[in-house]
Motif scaffolding. Structure first.
Motif, short mmCIF file in Angstrom:
data_model
loop_
_atom_site.label_atom_id
_atom_site.label_comp_id
_atom_site.label_asym_id
_atom_site.label_seq_id
_atom_site.Cartn_x
_atom_site.Cartn_y
_atom_site.Cartn_z
N ALA A 1 0.85 -1.19 0.00
CA ALA A 1 0.00 0.00 0.00
C ALA A 1 0.89 1.24 0.00
O ALA A 1 1.03 1.93 1.00
N GLY A 2 1.52 1.47 -1.11
CA GLY A 2 2.41 2.62 -1.28
C GLY A 2 2.12 3.28 -2.61
O GLY A 2 1.25 2.81 -3.36
N CYS A 3 2.84 4.35 -2.92
CA CYS A 3 2.52 5.11 -4.14
C CYS A 3 3.58 4.92 -5.21
O CYS A 3 3.55 5.58 -6.24
N PHE A 4 4.56 4.03 -4.95
CA PHE A 4 5.69 3.79 -5.84
C PHE A 4 6.75 4.88 -5.75
O PHE A 4 7.78 4.83 -6.43
N GLY A 5 6.50 5.86 -4.91
CA GLY A 5 7.49 6.94 -4.73
C GLY A 5 8.80 6.40 -4.20
O GLY A 5 9.88 6.87 -4.58
N CYS A 6 8.72 5.40 -3.31
CA CYS A 6 9.95 4.83 -2.76
C CYS A 6 10.76 4.13 -3.85
O CYS A 6 11.98 4.19 -3.87
N HIS A 7 10.08 3.47 -4.79
CA HIS A 7 10.79 2.86 -5.91
C HIS A 7 11.39 3.92 -6.84
O HIS A 7 12.45 3.73 -7.40
N ILE B 1 10.90 0.20 3.75
CA ILE B 1 11.36 1.50 3.28
C ILE B 1 10.17 2.47 3.16
O ILE B 1 9.12 2.12 2.63
N GLY B 2 10.35 3.66 3.71
CA GLY B 2 9.32 4.71 3.59
C GLY B 2 8.33 4.69 4.74
O GLY B 2 8.12 3.67 5.40
N GLN B 3 7.69 5.84 4.94
CA GLN B 3 6.76 5.99 6.06
C GLN B 3 5.55 5.07 5.94
O GLN B 3 5.02 4.60 6.93
N CYS B 4 5.10 4.78 4.70
CA CYS B 4 3.93 3.90 4.55
C CYS B 4 4.22 2.52 5.14
O CYS B 4 3.40 1.95 5.85
N ALA B 5 5.40 1.98 4.84
CA ALA B 5 5.75 0.65 5.34
C ALA B 5 5.99 0.69 6.84
O ALA B 5 5.67 -0.24 7.56
N PRO C 1 13.55 5.29 6.96
CA PRO C 1 12.43 6.22 6.95
C PRO C 1 12.52 7.23 5.82
O PRO C 1 13.56 7.38 5.18
N GLY C 2 11.42 7.96 5.62
CA GLY C 2 11.37 9.01 4.60
C GLY C 2 10.12 8.86 3.78
O GLY C 2 9.48 7.81 3.79
N CYS C 3 9.75 9.91 3.08
CA CYS C 3 8.60 9.83 2.19
C CYS C 3 8.92 10.61 0.94
O CYS C 3 8.50 11.73 0.79
N PRO C 4 9.64 9.99 0.01
CA PRO C 4 10.32 8.71 0.16
C PRO C 4 11.68 8.89 0.82
O PRO C 4 12.16 10.02 0.93
N PRO C 5 12.33 7.78 1.22
CA PRO C 5 13.72 7.90 1.67
C PRO C 5 14.54 8.46 0.52
O PRO C 5 14.24 8.15 -0.64
N VAL D 1 10.70 -3.49 1.23
CA VAL D 1 9.25 -3.42 1.15
C VAL D 1 8.78 -1.97 1.27
O VAL D 1 9.07 -1.29 2.25
N GLU D 2 8.08 -1.51 0.25
CA GLU D 2 7.47 -0.18 0.29
C GLU D 2 5.98 -0.38 0.61
O GLU D 2 5.35 -1.29 0.07
N GLY D 3 5.43 0.48 1.43
CA GLY D 3 3.98 0.43 1.71
C GLY D 3 3.63 -0.52 2.83
O GLY D 3 4.31 -1.52 3.09
S1 SF4 Z 1 6.53 6.46 1.91
FE1 SF4 Z 1 5.91 8.18 0.64
S2 SF4 Z 1 6.97 7.83 -1.30
FE2 SF4 Z 1 6.98 5.86 -0.19
S3 SF4 Z 1 5.16 4.78 -0.87
FE3 SF4 Z 1 4.57 5.92 0.95
S4 SF4 Z 1 3.74 7.87 0.16
FE4 SF4 Z 1 4.90 6.92 -1.49
#
Ligand code: SF4
Ligand code: SF4
Ligand code: SF4
Lengths: 186, 247
Positions: A12-18, A83-87, A154-158, A57-59
């Motif tokens: 459940a992420g936006c692909f921003g981390c990728h 990776i990322g705040q969603c995960a 961490p990060g959005c995205p890292p 893992v993102e999301g």
């Molecule tokens: S952490 Fe931010 S960039 Fe990564 S999937 Fe979530 S919303 Fe997108």
């Protein structure tokens, strides 16, 4: 030197981390001398070819498919990194947990999204229920609530620098600990 | 006659004066002790415990504990820092801290403290995900109490500096929350110019000024360029501390 096998996925992420992974630019080429991609949106492999050294893992988990994929990652990866705040903490999708205290949280969530209103044209009041669609969970779960997670970036995205730092440390066999200047929650 | 004396912090000799707290003596010497509830200009209250040090073996809050001659103080050690990390982690898990959507991001002291303490470990604690009220009644400020860390800075500023009582706590334990002196913020005497509502009082994104949004670009915000506490470390430079090993 044996290459490390890396698997990545977006739940459940936006692909921003990728996108941030790709943002490593030419450093990706350096990394490819030491790393081989297994299951990942970048290779489009939908299943694991072999056991992997690292899983990114993102999301978080908002539906049953997310949970299945996350469990497969845990089973097939030695080191599992969120990776990322969603995960890590649910990110934007977790905002729906604000209504989890309601009597029927899922129903309220779907009604909010699909019931006819000033901004929703849906006269038949239809709520998507195709058998192809994964079932929504009662609330959004962080990765660590579902499986054991070994490290978090961490990060959005890292930033690409943060991802590079951790992958590089893993390749070198160094501790993954991010220095404070690479830790960001936004 | 006021004479100075010495306290020993992690092996460094720090000069102190009678009446100074451990934190004041360390600040003056350019030695930063992490803190969240303490802020320049308000009476310290020692409630967040992030500044905890061991003073002759006893855990005390450095912002309230008087410095005593020849005190042996443990501050920047793995065990004290682990304790601080746990406290800050619990604050992050107790409220809703969705930094990517928070206007305080980049200038938030809680977030900056988490960076400084290197909080990236995998979650051992659940996120409590509270549903506390959001008060947007006032024309100038929004209160998002889901981000409140109960530092009392706004309460003390209102009481001590503004001579008002705009903020107070209600409830106990995990149900404790910040409340205002009225049904909504707009019903209180909070107004432009109040110290309690000024920048730098709320360390997080609970008291948010309307109309500002994300005005400072990423990269130029307060904690984008340096760690929290570096302004104290740079003020008098730690190089002039005399370490006892060196003597
Ligand atoms: S952490 Fe931010 S960039 Fe990564 S999937 Fe979530 S919303 Fe997108
Ligand atoms: S108050 Fe601070 S820690 Fe909380 S969401 Fe805002 S920036 Fe993040
Ligand atoms: S609103 Fe801000 S200043 Fe007041 S107690 Fe909460 S965190 Fe502290």
């Amino acid at each position: 030197m044996k290459k490390l096998r890396l698997a990545t996925t977006s739940l459940a992420g936006c692909f921003g981390c990728h996108m941030s992974l790709l943002d490593m630019d030419e450093r990706l080429i350096d990394l490819l001398q030491f790393i081989e991609f297994d299951r990942s949106p970048l290779t489009d492999f939908k299943t694991f070819r072999q056991r992997c050294d690292i899983g990114l893992v993102e999301g978080g988990c908002c539906n049953e498919e997310n949970v299945r994929v996350l469990r497969a990652f845990r089973e097939n990866c030695d080191l599992l990194i969120a990776i990322g705040q969603c995960a890590i903490m649910g990110g934007l999708p977790v905002m729906r947990n604000a209504i989890m205290h309601a009597e029927q949280p899922l129903n309220e969530c779907l009604q909010t999204a699909y019931a006819p209103s000033e901004t929703v044209w849906n006269p038949a009041c239809r709520i998507p229920a195709d058998a192809e669609l994964p079932l929504l969970l009662d609330k959004v779960y962080t990765c660590a609530e579902v499986v054991k997670i070994d490290y978090q970036i961490p990060g959005c995205p890292p930033s690409a620098d943060a991802l590079w730092y951790v992958l590089n440390a893993a390749v070198q066999g160094n501790p993954l600990d991010l220095p404070p200047e690479l830790i960001r929650y936004d | 006659m006021s004479t100075t004396f010495t306290i020993h912090v992690d092996g460094a000799a720090i000069p102190a004066r009678p009446g100074q707290t451990i934190m004041e003596a360390c600040d003056a010497a350019g030695l930063y002790i992490p803190r969240l509830c303490d802020v320049e200009g308000l009476a310290p209250q020692g409630s967040c415990r992030v500044c905890t040090v061991r003073d002759n073996g006893r855990c005390v809050s450095a912002c309230t504990q008087p410095a005593m001659p020849e005190a042996v103080i443990e501050h920047d050690t793995e065990s004290m820092n682990r304790y601080r990390r746990d406290l800050v982690t619990m604050l992050l898990h107790e409220g809703n801290h969705l930094c990517p959507g928070c206007e305080a991001s980049g200038r938030c002291e809680l977030q900056a403290m988490a960076y400084r303490l290197g909080i990236t470990d995998s979650n051992r604690l659940p996120y409590l995900q509270p549903v506390r009220p959001l008060d947007a009644s006032h024309p100038l400020w929004v209160l998002d109490t889901n981000r409140c860390i109960f530092c009392s800075r706004c309460i003390r500023a209102s009481r001590e500096q503004d001579g008002k009582n705009v903020f107070e706590y209600v409830g106990r334990g995990i149900h404790k929350r910040l409340a205002v002196n009225g049904n909504h913020l707009a019903d209180t005497s909070a107004q432009e110019g109040d110290h309690a509502m000024s920048d730098g009082i709320c360390p997080v994104g609970c008291i948010i000024r309307k109309g500002e949004g994300f005005s400072t670009p990423i990269g130029q915000r307060r904690f984008d360029k340096h760690l929290i506490g570096e302004e104290i470390e740079n003020k008098s430079g730690r190089s002039d501390l005399s370490t006892e090993e060196a003597q």
